[in-house]
Scaffold this active site. Structure first.
Site, PDB file in Angstrom:
ATOM      1  N   CYS A  66     -18.433  18.851 -44.647  1.00 21.22           N
ATOM      2  CA  CYS A  66     -17.642  20.002 -44.457  1.00 21.22           C
ATOM      3  C   CYS A  66     -17.240  21.124 -45.463  1.00 21.22           C
ATOM      4  CB  CYS A  66     -16.245  19.300 -43.941  1.00 21.22           C
ATOM      5  SG  CYS A  66     -15.018  20.525 -43.453  1.00 21.22           S
ATOM      6  N   HIS A  67     -16.955  22.128 -45.433  1.00 20.67           N
ATOM      7  CA  HIS A  67     -16.976  23.087 -46.664  1.00 20.67           C
ATOM      8  C   HIS A  67     -15.051  23.114 -46.849  1.00 20.67           C
ATOM      9  CE1 HIS A  67     -17.661  25.618 -42.799  1.00 20.67           C
ATOM     10  NE2 HIS A  67     -16.312  25.639 -42.768  1.00 20.67           N
TER      11      HIS A  67
ATOM     12  N   HIS B 262     -10.337  17.209 -43.307  1.00 22.29           N
ATOM     13  CA  HIS B 262      -9.155  18.162 -43.097  1.00 22.29           C
ATOM     14  C   HIS B 262      -8.118  17.549 -43.584  1.00 22.29           C
ATOM     15  CE1 HIS B 262     -11.977  20.501 -39.806  1.00 22.29           C
ATOM     16  NE2 HIS B 262     -12.228  20.489 -41.006  1.00 22.29           N
TER      17      HIS B 262
ATOM     18  N   TYR C  86      -2.133  19.052 -37.809  1.00 26.74           N
ATOM     19  CA  TYR C  86      -2.127  17.676 -38.064  1.00 26.74           C
ATOM     20  C   TYR C  86      -1.060  16.983 -38.301  1.00 26.74           C
ATOM     21  CZ  TYR C  86      -7.104  19.370 -38.923  1.00 26.74           C
ATOM     22  OH  TYR C  86      -8.333  19.945 -38.700  1.00 26.74           O
TER      23      TYR C  86
ATOM     24  N   ASN D 140     -17.764  19.002 -35.570  1.00 27.79           N
ATOM     25  CA  ASN D 140     -16.429  18.294 -35.175  1.00 27.79           C
ATOM     26  C   ASN D 140     -16.323  17.554 -33.860  1.00 27.79           C
ATOM     27  OD1 ASN D 140     -15.050  18.931 -37.821  1.00 27.79           O
ATOM     28  ND2 ASN D 140     -14.923  21.207 -37.039  1.00 27.79           N
TER      29      ASN D 140
END
Length: 488
Positions: free
Chosen positions: A170-171, A201, A258, A149
């Site tokens: 990414c997971h 994300h 975010y 990241n």
């Protein structure tokens, strides 16, 4: 098959072990070379010992090498995996501490918001160094798999400026799918089919099917609200689901930073988070978790080493994308996943230069993205706010333009909801000065930033945040693990 994989930042010991054992679950990969590289000889020695123990216990002819000289590790590598944390926990602590002085309360702070943007400024020059080495000494056409990241910024820089074939991994999608399968009562994850699309994300489950039956918003909301655990841990995500009509892949705490609505008032934060675990919204939660994990590993290393002497069970292969992508590329066995790539029209209502996270299929021909996806308008609008910040952040990191960096931070959704322009300008000066050793592109800007800070009249505060917890000692962690073990 015999080829070479290099892992940069291999001192991320637990994650590197997971990637390594995943690779060895592929029968064709048991004769490969894995070259480890890290700037920490200490961490490199630990992970090398663990992986050697895995190889010895399983009797595979895998070759493991370790190098502090990155170029040696990259020589001839067909695949390069990056899981670096530039600046380590020391710089990361500043990513959380300094914004708190200006009222900006982050849970993770490693992807966007003030902390994530500065993290990108540290990472991007290093990512470009990686790309230069890959172009010069790796195998022709080598593929770069970035796990580090801030995902979108790192991948953007590697593709646009590093000129290397790059995919970001990414997971978050997998973890979100596991939650949905549980609340809907699926017997296994294979019963759930889904399309997730957006940006890293901020990816959205825009189509959900359980055994072929389409799952709508009302059924999903009811299932989440009826779940005894998720109804408390994911309050913010459920609220966004109700308003947007689709579920976000990202954790409650990460998603909260975010958006401009849920963490802008300290007295409101507690309403939307859950303190049962750091990931649900705790102030600086991931920093605390990372610090405790590092301390635990250092202390309990002999146990980790002993546990490596076990046979690998392919049935326990993780859902991390890397081994599955390499298996598909090398064997032709098709793999479907969600990947971070340059948009180029894949998502119709996001910019072509943005780094998106969206479905794709992998085979011998490469990663083939599903094109023509249109996000719901609210999802696209939320993604756009972050994309604009990411673009400015990448360009600032490349140019060393501190004014553009400040504009990027100013336009961050949560920062803009909390701080004034004067506060943002001073905060960025303070962060750049504090992290100057990891920001070579700003070397000429640091003296002026120091001068401005010496004359500043902007007030700050000594604030730990709305929901901060102290780092636990090894003794406290042992006691907790013992209690959990007895409960099981």
């Amino acid at each position: 098959m015999s080829f070479k994989i290099a892992i940069i930042g291999a001192g991320s010991v637990g994650f590197t072990k997971k990637l390594f054992t995943d690779l060895l679950c592929v029968p064709e990969f048991r004769d490969i070379e894995v070259a480890l590289t890290d700037i920490s000889q200490h961490n490199l020695d630990m992970i090398r010992a663990i992986l050697d123990k895995v190889v010895e216990a399983n009797g595979f002819p895998v070759k493991v090498t370790a190098h502090t000289d990155r170029r040696r590790a990259l020589e001839g590598a067909k695949y390069i995996i990056s899981c670096v944390r530039v600046g380590g926990l020391e710089a990361y602590a500043d990513d959380i501490r300094i914004p708190l002085k200006y009222g900006i309360d982050q849970c993770v702070g490693d992807t966007i918001c003030a902390g994530g943007i500065l993290y990108g400024q540290r990472n991007i020059p290093v990512i470009l160094d990686f790309c230069k080495d890959i172009r010069e000494v790796a195998a022709p056409g080598a593929k770069f798999l970035n796990y580090a990241n801030p995902m979108a910024m790192n991948t953007w820089a590697a593709i646009e400026y590093g000129k290397v074939d790059t995919v970001g991994l990414c997971h978050g999608v997998q973890h979100g799918a596991e939650q949905i399968a549980e609340i809907l009562g699926a017997k296994s994850l294979s019963e759930l089919d889904y399309i997730c699309s957006g940006i890293n994300h901020q990816t959205w489950f825009i189509d959900l099917r359980l055994n072929g039956r389409k799952i709508g918003k009302d059924e999903l909301v009811a299932a989440f609200e009826a779940h005894p655990v998720f109804s408390q841990q994911e309050k913010l995500r459920i609220d966004v689901l109700k308003r947007f009509g689709v579920y976000s892949t990202e954790s409650n705490g990460h998603l909260s930073e975010y958006l401009p609505w849920y963490r802008k008032r300290p007295d409101e934060i507690a309403r939307w988070i859950d303190m049962s675990d750091w990931i649900h919204g705790e102030t600086g939660g991931y920093l605390r978790h990372s610090t405790e994990t590092r301390n635990w590993f250092e202390t309990e290393f002999p146990q980790f080493l002993a546990s490596a002497a076990k046979p690998i069970d392919p049935a326990k292969r993780s859902n991390e994308h890397a081994s599955h992508i390499l298996e598909a590329l090398e064997t032709g066995r098709t793999y479907r996943g969600h990947f971070n790539v340059k948009n180029n029209g894949v998502i119709t209502n996001l910019p072509s230069d943005a780094i998106i996270e969206s479905p794709g299929f992998v085979d011998r021909f490469g990663i083939n993205m599903v094109s023509g996806i249109t996000l719901p308008e609210a999802c696209a609008a939320t993604c756009m706010a972050s994309i604009n910040v990411q673009r400015m952040s990448v360009h600032a990191a490349i140019s060393g333009d501190i004014d553009l960096l400040k504009l990027a931070v100013l336009h961050d959704p949560l920062v803009g909801a909390v701080a004034t322009p004067e506060e943002v300008w001073q905060m960025v000066d303070e962060m750049v000065v504090a992290q100057a050793r990891w920001l070579p592109q700003y070397v000429d800007a640091v003296p002026d930033a120091k001068e401005r800070l010496s004359k500043s009249t902007v007030k700050t505060r000594d604030w730990a945040g709305a929901a901060r917890r102290n780092v636990r000692s090894i003794e406290e962690l042992r006691a907790e693990k013992s209690t959990l073990k007895k409960a099981v």
